[in-house]
Design an enzyme around this catalytic site. Structure first.
Site, mmCIF file in Angstrom:
data_model
loop_
_atom_site.group_PDB
_atom_site.id
_atom_site.type_symbol
_atom_site.label_atom_id
_atom_site.label_comp_id
_atom_site.label_asym_id
_atom_site.label_seq_id
_atom_site.Cartn_x
_atom_site.Cartn_y
_atom_site.Cartn_z
ATOM 1 N N SER A 1 16.716 14.252 -20.866
ATOM 2 C CA SER A 1 15.797 15.394 -20.871
ATOM 3 C C SER A 1 16.370 16.458 -21.784
ATOM 4 C CB SER A 1 15.631 15.951 -19.448
ATOM 5 O OG SER A 1 14.997 17.219 -19.482
ATOM 6 N N HIS B 1 0.829 -1.207 0.000
ATOM 7 C CA HIS B 1 0.000 0.000 0.000
ATOM 8 C C HIS B 1 0.867 1.262 0.000
ATOM 9 C CE1 HIS B 1 -3.416 -2.619 0.917
ATOM 10 N NE2 HIS B 1 -2.631 -3.192 1.808
ATOM 11 N N LYS C 1 19.416 14.084 -16.125
ATOM 12 C CA LYS C 1 18.390 13.047 -16.101
ATOM 13 C C LYS C 1 18.691 11.890 -17.041
ATOM 14 C CE LYS C 1 14.072 13.866 -15.660
ATOM 15 N NZ LYS C 1 12.707 14.270 -16.049
#
Length: 472
Positions: free
Chosen positions: A302, A178, A308
């Site tokens: 990116s 969860h 990135k």
């Protein structure tokens, strides 16, 4: 504005025939329109050879071995000139299977040119409705595409996941149920779960059947019995279908019912969904820093942020799996339906099989490349474990429950006591050890529990990885 539709060479409308063509090219030999026509030629040739070899029609001679070889060579050599010839014939006939019949008659007239053999050509497409040829052609095409192209790629990917699971079997990992910190496991065990699921689907798909029929316009052998009443047509049909390497369907309307197709597509779609789960989990692990993506491959992560390295392989795979499943699902639900003895919805629908498998194959390609570009970062996994000592509340209260069940005093309300200690707050090793020392546990148990850490609380996770190897 100039119309791009007029450009030469023609511009592909779809991505599979455009930027992604190299990844899906192997399917073209199996599921393209020319591949369909080549397989129709193959079925027609084999039917003619079958009829003449077994002397099904009285008074018709058997084809010689050389004639059979030359006919089969038509299939082997099927290429651009044949594609163009069939296209030209179809413009006249306005019927694709009839064009194949005329195409083969032309070839047979050159292979057996004697006037006395002119009647042989009438055994091409003998007693067949178009669906007799098409259903067998599609079964062979899908069988080839799945078994020769898609399935090996799927098995390779699942095997790669299993190998990664083996490599990381002992690397502790903070689980998240969860989205919350939960009982630790190992990265290897979590990957093994996905490998086991993928390999199970691979085995199911490898065992799928490909059915075919040859029984005439409404599945009654009506024309067959009228032409040659003494022949055992169901047996001839079965022998021929099985000779092609397919499973015989003994009872149909004009069309083969396509139930086998629905089964295959549902199985592939299920594999796709498990693979989608793998991609989303790996994406999440990358975002947590548990995996680093290999740099230095010349890629731009990116357009504006130089640092990135985006998980594009897994994102691309997700998108293509979703497109593939949308098509596979509609194929599976639509193909099993037909009004009365025949309608043509299946004819149009089956032309999308290549697209459905193409997007799945593209996803396999991207996911495989994504996996190859990952390096595990055990330090990042260890850091998260060190920050979540409260996950040891579970084993401590479980030990207390076991002792309480044996009559050891002071072990009452273990869940509630650990809940008070751990819920909604962070604790470290000192707080936990202090709590354990104050429980009054038997000395040996106290030492064992006090020595426990989030990194060592992994149960049988490493050995569970062996399940994948043992099931192969």
């Amino acid at each position: 504005m100039h119309s791009l539709a007029d450009a030469t060479p023609q511009i592909a409308l779809g991505a599979l025939d455009g930027r992604y063509r190299p990844a899906i090219a192997p399917l073209i030999d199996h599921l393209s329109e020319p591949a369909l026509n080549r397989m129709r030629v193959h079925v027609e040739v084999e039917w003619l050879i079958h009829l003449t070899t077994h002397r099904v029609v009285p008074g018709v001679r058997a084809l010689t071995e050389d004639e059979q070889r030359q006919l089969r060579q038509v299939v082997e050599d099927f290429g651009p000139e044949d594609i163009a010839e069939l296209a030209a014939t179809e413009k006249v006939t306005q019927h694709d299977v009839k064009a194949v019949e005329y195409f083969l008659k032309q070839h047979l007239s050159r292979i057996a040119p004697d006037a006395q053999d002119a009647g042989l050509a009438e055994l091409i497409h003998f007693c067949c409705t178009s669906e007799d040829i098409n259903n067998l052609a599609y079964a062979l095409m899908v069988q080839g595409a799945v078994e020769q192209v898609w399935l090996p790629r799927a098995d390779d990917l699942a095997t790669s996941v299993a190998a990664m699971a083996e490599d990381l079997r002992d690397v502790p990992l903070l689980a998240h149920t969860h989205g919350q910190p939960a009982t630790p496991t190992t990265m290897g065990k979590e990957l093994a779960v996905l490998a086991h699921r993928l390999l199970r689907q691979v085995r199911r798909i490898a065992a799928d059947e490909y059915l075919g029929k040859l029984n005439g316009a409404t599945g009654t052998y009506g024309a067959h019995v009228a032409a040659v009443p003494e022949a055992n047509w169901p047996q001839i049909s079965r022998d021929f279908v099985e000779h092609l390497g397919l499973t015989w369907n003994p009872l149909t309307t004009q069309i083969e019912s396509h139930d086998w197709q629905a089964e295959v597509y549902a199985d592939i779609a299920r594999f796709n969904r498990v693979l989608h789960n793998l991609c989303t989990d790996l994406w999440s692990y990358i975002s947590m820093g548990y995996f680093a993506q290999v740099r230095g491959q010349g890629t731009v992560g990116s357009s504006t942020m130089p640092h990135k390295v985006n998980p594009i392989r897994f994102e691309n795979a997700e998108a293509n799996l979703e497109v593939s499943n949308a098509l596979l699902d509609v194929l599976a639900t639509t193909l099993v339906q037909s009004r009365l003895q025949r309608d043509l919805t299946d004819s149009s629908m089956q032309r999308n099989i290549g697209t459905a498998l193409g997007h799945s194959l593209l996803a396999l390609d991207n996911a495989t490349r994504g996996l190859a570009g990952l390096d595990a970062v055990p330090e990042a996994m260890a850091a998260d474990l060190d920050a979540n000592w409260e996950v040891l509340g579970e084993p401590i209260q479980s030990v207390m429950r076991a002792l309480g069940a044996r009559g050891v005093e002071g072990m009452d309300e273990p869940y509630e006591r650990l809940k008070e200690l751990t819920r909604g707050r962070r604790i470290g090793q000192p707080e936990l050890v202090e709590f354990v020392r104050g429980l009054g546990l038997p000395a040996d148990v106290e030492e064992r529990v006090a020595a426990m850490t989030p990194q060592t609380y992994i149960g049988l996770a490493p050995s569970l990885v062996d399940t994948v190897r043992d099931s192969r």
